[in-house]
Design an enzyme around this catalytic site. Sequence first.
Site, PDB file in Angstrom:
ATOM      1  CB  SER A 146      -0.919   0.019   1.229  1.00  0.00           C
ATOM      2  OG  SER A 146      -0.147   0.000   2.421  1.00  0.00           O
ATOM      3  CG  HIS A 178      -3.468  -1.266  -2.552  1.00  0.00           C
ATOM      4  ND1 HIS A 178      -3.901   0.014  -2.271  1.00  0.00           N
ATOM      5  CD2 HIS A 178      -3.288  -1.874  -1.348  1.00  0.00           C
ATOM      6  CE1 HIS A 178      -3.962   0.160  -0.964  1.00  0.00           C
ATOM      7  NE2 HIS A 178      -3.602  -0.961  -0.381  1.00  0.00           N
ATOM      8  CD  GLU A 221      -5.481   2.351  -4.912  1.00  0.00           C
ATOM      9  OE1 GLU A 221      -5.886   3.531  -4.816  1.00  0.00           O
ATOM     10  OE2 GLU A 221      -4.552   1.890  -4.220  1.00  0.00           O
ATOM     11  CG  ASN A 252      -3.402   4.024   1.402  1.00  0.00           C
ATOM     12  OD1 ASN A 252      -4.416   4.210   2.060  1.00  0.00           O
ATOM     13  ND2 ASN A 252      -2.824   2.840   1.314  1.00  0.00           N
TER      14      ASN A 252
END
Length: 313
Positions: free
Chosen positions: A148, A169, A181, A219
């Site tokens: 991540s 991800h 992702e 993130n």
Amino acid sequence: MAFATRHFVRAASSAAATAAAKKLIVKHVTVIGGGLMGAGIAQVAAASGHTVVLVDQSDEILKKSTKGIEESLKRVTKKKFADKPEAGVEFIEKTLKNLTTSTDAVAVVHSTDLVIEAIVENQEIKNELFKRLDKFAPEHTIFASNTSSLQITQLANSTTRQDRFGGLHFFNPVPMMKLVEVIKTPMTSQKTFESLVDFSKAVGKSPVSCKDTPGFIVNRLLVPYMMEAVRLFERGDASKEDIDVAMKLGAGYPMGPFELLDYVGLDTSKYIIDGWHSLEPNNPLFAPSPLLNKLVEEKKLGKKTGEGFYKYK
């Protein structure tokens, strides 16, 4: 005769190019790491008909992982097959039949189409794993990391298959969260990228694509947002309680930033922001927080330790 030979060579070259351009249809998946993320990825892959091997260091860890997957499948079937309990039982049995475990990653990657790494967020450990598996996995095998916060490019560079390397991800809890992702580095081939997108769809997820930028999409926006909330609190501009209430009622977020930090783990958040700060030391969004550092130093890591920004019973 020379013309015929040249024509045959061109035809053969064209056929080879066409075959090379074809996307890989992933059937066999190896998941490295039996924690929450790895077990969740293994579950959704097995539930969607893929042959899956879940790998970790010990049988004890893998037994715990398998038990967690079984319990998760039962929760899924209660909702998915509420009116058809027999179909639910069949679904669980079929999913578990697609799943096996192993403590020897090298021994199982020789027949896999896709390796998904979901181990500890440590660059050196991940690099060592990929470097070792690269020697034993078939040429067609795609490598992917569930990291991540780390750069996919740096992980890919530990192998000889940079064109067959990308990021996948997933989000926790994997069986419930729809997003994946898909990360494409400058070296990831279009064929590899499309194969990863197709795999994401095959396991029932909604893929979004992103370049290999720190934190990808979610993130990259979420972590600076949480850090800015901490800075707002550090300056004394608002209490953490009021910041949380404001973001829940004003922005419609299910959790406030401090509640989310405690849920994620303050050590995890610190690790991410420290890593990004080292990459871009002049970026104010990635500046470390004295308060966050203090709490981590005091082992107040959030819900998992009983205290973070808030106290938990």
